[in-house]
Scaffold this motif. Structure first.
Motif, mmCIF file in Angstrom:
data_model
loop_
_atom_site.group_PDB
_atom_site.id
_atom_site.type_symbol
_atom_site.label_atom_id
_atom_site.label_comp_id
_atom_site.label_asym_id
_atom_site.label_seq_id
_atom_site.Cartn_x
_atom_site.Cartn_y
_atom_site.Cartn_z
ATOM 1 N N MET A 142 0.832 -1.190 0.000
ATOM 2 C CA MET A 142 0.000 0.000 0.000
ATOM 3 C C MET A 142 0.878 1.256 0.000
ATOM 4 N N SER A 143 1.359 1.641 -1.189
ATOM 5 C CA SER A 143 2.198 2.838 -1.270
ATOM 6 C C SER A 143 1.460 3.894 -2.072
ATOM 7 N N ALA A 144 0.767 4.772 -1.370
ATOM 8 C CA ALA A 144 -0.016 5.808 -2.038
ATOM 9 C C ALA A 144 0.896 6.950 -2.470
ATOM 10 N N ARG A 145 0.517 7.589 -3.548
ATOM 11 C CA ARG A 145 1.270 8.749 -4.047
ATOM 12 C C ARG A 145 0.321 9.938 -4.160
ATOM 13 N N ILE A 146 0.728 11.027 -3.520
ATOM 14 C CA ILE A 146 -0.059 12.275 -3.629
ATOM 15 C C ILE A 146 0.437 12.952 -4.898
ATOM 16 N N ASN A 147 -0.232 12.723 -6.003
ATOM 17 C CA ASN A 147 0.374 13.160 -7.266
ATOM 18 C C ASN A 147 -0.603 13.852 -8.224
ATOM 19 N N ILE A 194 -4.895 11.214 -5.166
ATOM 20 C CA ILE A 194 -3.986 10.204 -4.609
ATOM 21 C C ILE A 194 -4.051 8.969 -5.500
ATOM 22 N N GLU A 195 -2.873 8.492 -5.869
ATOM 23 C CA GLU A 195 -2.773 7.285 -6.682
ATOM 24 C C GLU A 195 -2.465 6.107 -5.759
ATOM 25 N N VAL A 196 -3.191 5.036 -5.969
ATOM 26 C CA VAL A 196 -3.025 3.878 -5.078
ATOM 27 C C VAL A 196 -2.780 2.618 -5.906
ATOM 28 N N PHE A 221 -4.559 5.553 3.577
ATOM 29 C CA PHE A 221 -3.548 5.571 2.507
ATOM 30 C C PHE A 221 -2.160 5.169 2.987
ATOM 31 N N GLY A 222 -2.014 4.903 4.269
ATOM 32 C CA GLY A 222 -0.708 4.512 4.801
ATOM 33 C C GLY A 222 0.319 5.624 4.725
ATOM 34 N N LEU A 223 -0.141 6.884 4.697
ATOM 35 C CA LEU A 223 0.807 8.000 4.669
ATOM 36 C C LEU A 223 1.365 8.193 6.075
ATOM 37 N N PRO A 224 2.685 8.076 6.266
ATOM 38 C CA PRO A 224 3.208 8.240 7.620
ATOM 39 C C PRO A 224 3.180 9.694 8.074
ATOM 40 N N LEU A 225 2.890 9.863 9.345
ATOM 41 C CA LEU A 225 2.937 11.201 9.944
ATOM 42 C C LEU A 225 4.389 11.543 10.229
ATOM 43 N N LEU A 226 4.836 12.687 9.727
ATOM 44 C CA LEU A 226 6.231 13.073 9.944
ATOM 45 C C LEU A 226 6.404 13.619 11.348
ATOM 46 N N ASN A 227 7.566 13.376 11.880
ATOM 47 C CA ASN A 227 7.877 13.808 13.233
ATOM 48 C C ASN A 227 8.456 15.215 13.194
ATOM 49 N N ARG A 228 7.594 16.199 13.127
ATOM 50 C CA ARG A 228 8.042 17.595 13.061
ATOM 51 C C ARG A 228 7.731 18.278 14.384
ATOM 52 N N PRO A 229 8.407 19.413 14.647
ATOM 53 C CA PRO A 229 8.076 20.156 15.871
ATOM 54 C C PRO A 229 6.581 20.456 15.907
ATOM 55 N N SER A 230 5.984 20.333 17.055
ATOM 56 C CA SER A 230 4.532 20.482 17.148
ATOM 57 C C SER A 230 4.120 21.935 16.898
ATOM 58 N N ASP A 281 4.229 10.978 1.388
ATOM 59 C CA ASP A 281 4.225 9.756 0.564
ATOM 60 C C ASP A 281 5.664 9.390 0.187
ATOM 61 N N GLY A 282 6.632 10.047 0.826
ATOM 62 C CA GLY A 282 8.045 9.828 0.520
ATOM 63 C C GLY A 282 8.608 10.932 -0.350
ATOM 64 N N ARG A 283 7.734 11.665 -1.026
ATOM 65 C CA ARG A 283 8.181 12.784 -1.871
ATOM 66 C C ARG A 283 7.326 14.033 -1.640
ATOM 67 N N VAL A 284 6.026 13.867 -1.668
ATOM 68 C CA VAL A 284 5.113 15.008 -1.483
ATOM 69 C C VAL A 284 4.502 14.930 -0.089
ATOM 70 N N THR A 285 4.418 16.091 0.572
ATOM 71 C CA THR A 285 3.838 16.158 1.918
ATOM 72 C C THR A 285 2.430 16.741 1.838
ATOM 73 N N LEU A 286 1.507 16.081 2.496
ATOM 74 C CA LEU A 286 0.167 16.632 2.661
ATOM 75 C C LEU A 286 0.141 17.284 4.045
ATOM 76 N N VAL A 287 0.001 18.612 4.068
ATOM 77 C CA VAL A 287 -0.024 19.342 5.339
ATOM 78 C C VAL A 287 -1.480 19.559 5.716
ATOM 79 N N VAL A 288 -1.895 19.044 6.843
ATOM 80 C CA VAL A 288 -3.279 19.231 7.290
ATOM 81 C C VAL A 288 -3.252 20.245 8.440
#
Lengths: 268, 273
Positions: free
Chosen positions: B1-6, B68-70, B160-169, B177-184
């Protein structure tokens, strides 16, 4: 607690000409104290319409509506009582209508105005009668039932007893706020539209006269032509969905592309 | 399950000029087999396809939706239903270059769903999946401002199995998705003091570039060559200053401007993640 649904705002790159469109076709009157660099403000004697120059980063089209209440503080308290996670924000004093902006449970934004505040522009003058007036504002939102409950409980709008069609019709005695359930399944054969304000409607003395006037206006000024409706399979699907509103029988758009339907007589 | 935000879509009355803007400034290219000229214009950066749609009657303009491409659409729709049975997806007509389905998250933010390597995709989306072409300026993030940000972030992570990045809160959620970030980004009406509240939905897009200074130079040059390449003024007046201040809170960009349509763009050097 007699609330008045009496404000609508459209954001547009063509805001000046769009204001002229509503003036020309529906006889809406511009403010007697215009501020030329800001919005065009028009009225029909009850509802004020702000046609706002679209700013960077913002969407165009129908933007928000507004409700006038007797007591702002009491209204904000009622909003918080309905759902404590709902908030309001105080607006800069330059606004002709809004004292606060707030949102319903689906984050649909509306302005709040109090009757005793120092209103400006057409909102201070809106007390005449004319033949063509705004009759309804339609909001398409996912949790339509809950939103309808919100507007009933907070603003005391009256649900109208209409034939059941899944929509909610809330009246302030003159204007109807129509709440339509948004379902993605309604968008087969067209791009799904986001939730939010869907269209506005006018009550007119004669639909045929509106059609004639529109033809005349386009002849006088080609910039008065709205967008084509119903062309191609997708245009047909959009029009079909729009035509499901039972409050209008003739459908057009303004210069900006905002959907407008018109009908004769009182809808309440 | 490697989704791409593309996929990103912008609706505009100026769709043709707007597509040219992205081609001219960011080097995005059209597909080898474009769709008929009366329809939307799709351009790509080798990974993300951007479709510029002529705005239709009754619709708003601006950033309209993303995609999102799946690997497996049926499985994805089942995962959406498992997350929340009230969420729905809609099959799209086959003429679409990207979308096989349109769907929405718990806050009714609309996104397209596509599946790779089944011969469905057309135009630039077919080329993007074939090549993964590298270019110096590429879309790095898509920002979504929504009321129930935490729940929506969980939706995109779980479905989509998109990992949450560990950024400062900072209250935002960063899903990659490994290349594109979805910022919510959480939408709060209190953020709009001193300006008109913006509705919820897509907020801006960001580009990773080889040199922010070079982008500034190129933009000046383009406007000199073609005055229609000028975006909208940012930061003017008290309300403009407030809008820009809110936009600048996104930590993934350091230079801010708009396209012809008025869509917010921020750019930064190097990797957005």
């Amino acid at each position: 607690m007699p609330a008045r649904v009496n404000h609508i705002a459209i954001a547009s790159d063509h805001y000046a000409i769009n204001g002229k469109f509503y003036e020309s076709l529906f006889g809406m009157k511009p403010s007697s104290k215009p501020r030329p660099a800001r919005s065009v403000v028009l009225g029909d004697g009850y509802v004020g319409m702000n046609v706002i120059p679209r700013r960077e980063g913002r969407y165009s089209g129908l933007d928000h509506f507004g409700i006038e209440v007797d007591d702002l503080e009491d209204t904000i308290a009622r909003i918080a009582k309905f759902d404590p996670s709902l908030h309001a924000v105080k607006r800069p004093p330059i606004r002709p209508f809004a004292a606060y902006s707030a949102h319903d449970p689906d984050a649909n934004i509306f302005d709040l105005s109090g009757p005793k505040m120092d209103k400006k522009d057409v909102y201070a003058e809106n007390n005449w009668t004319q033949a063509r007036t705004i009759s309804h504002i339609a909001l398409r939102t996912r949790h339509a039932e809950r939103c309808a409950q919100f507007y009933v409980e907070v603003f005391g709008l009256t649900p109208l007893n209409r034939p059941k069609d899944d929509n909610y019709y809330l009246s302030d005695g003159r204007m109807i706020l129509m709440i339509i359930p948004w379902k993605i399944s309604d968008y087969y054969d067209q791009d799904p539209a986001r939730t939010g304000l869907d269209h506005i409607g006018f009550k007119v003395e004669s639909v045929d006269a509106v059609k004639r006037d529109m033809e005349f206006l386009i002849g006088e000024n080609p910039h008065m032509r709205g967008r084509a409706l119903g062309y191609g399979s997708e245009g047909e699907a959009r029009l079909k969905l729009f035509q499901k509103c039972p409050l209008g029988c003739f459908h057009l758009s303004d210069i900006e592309g905002v959907h407008i339907d018109v009908a004769e007589g009182d809808l309440n | 399950m490697s989704a791409r935000i593309n996929h990103a879509a912008i609706t505009s009355d100026h769709y043709a000029t707007n597509a040219r803007f992205y081609q001219a400034l960011f080097g995005m290219t059209t597909g080898k087999k474009s769709l008929p000229p009366a329809r939307a214009i799709s351009i790509g950066d080798g990974y993300v396809g951007m479709t510029h749609i002529p705005r239709r009657d009754g619709r708003t303009s601006g950033l309209d939706h993303f995609g999102i491409e799946v690997d497996d659409i049926e499985d994805t729709i089942a995962r959406m239903k498992k997350f929340d049975p009230e969420l729905d997806a809609l099959k799209r007509p086959p003429i679409r270059p990207y979308a096989a389905y349109s769907a929405h998250d718990p806050d009714t933010n609309i996104f397209d769903l596509s599946q790779r390597n089944i011969g469905f995709q057309k135009d630039v989306y077919a080329d993007n999946s074939e090549s993964d072409r590298a270019q110096p300026r590429t879309i790095s993030h898509i920002a979504l401002r929504t009321r129930n940000a935490e729940r929506c972030a969980h939706f995109y992570a779980e479905v989509f199995g998109l990992p949450l990045l560990n950024r400062p809160s900072d209250g935002n959620y960063y899903l990659s998705d490994g290349r594109v970030t979805l910022v919510v980004i959480p939408w709060k009406i209190e953020d709009y003091h001193g300006q008109d509240p913006a509705r919820t939905g897509l907020d801006h897009i960001g580009f990773k570039v080889e040199s922010v200074d070079q982008v500034k130079h190129d933009l000046e040059f383009l406007i000199g060559e073609n005055p229609h390449m000028r975006g909208r003024a940012l930061g003017y007046g008290s309300e403009g200053a407030e809008r820009l201040k809110l936009f600048k809170k996104c930590p993934l960009g350091c230079h801010h401007f708009t396209d012809i349509e008025g869509v917010y763009i921020d750019v930064a050097n190097g990797e957005a993640q």
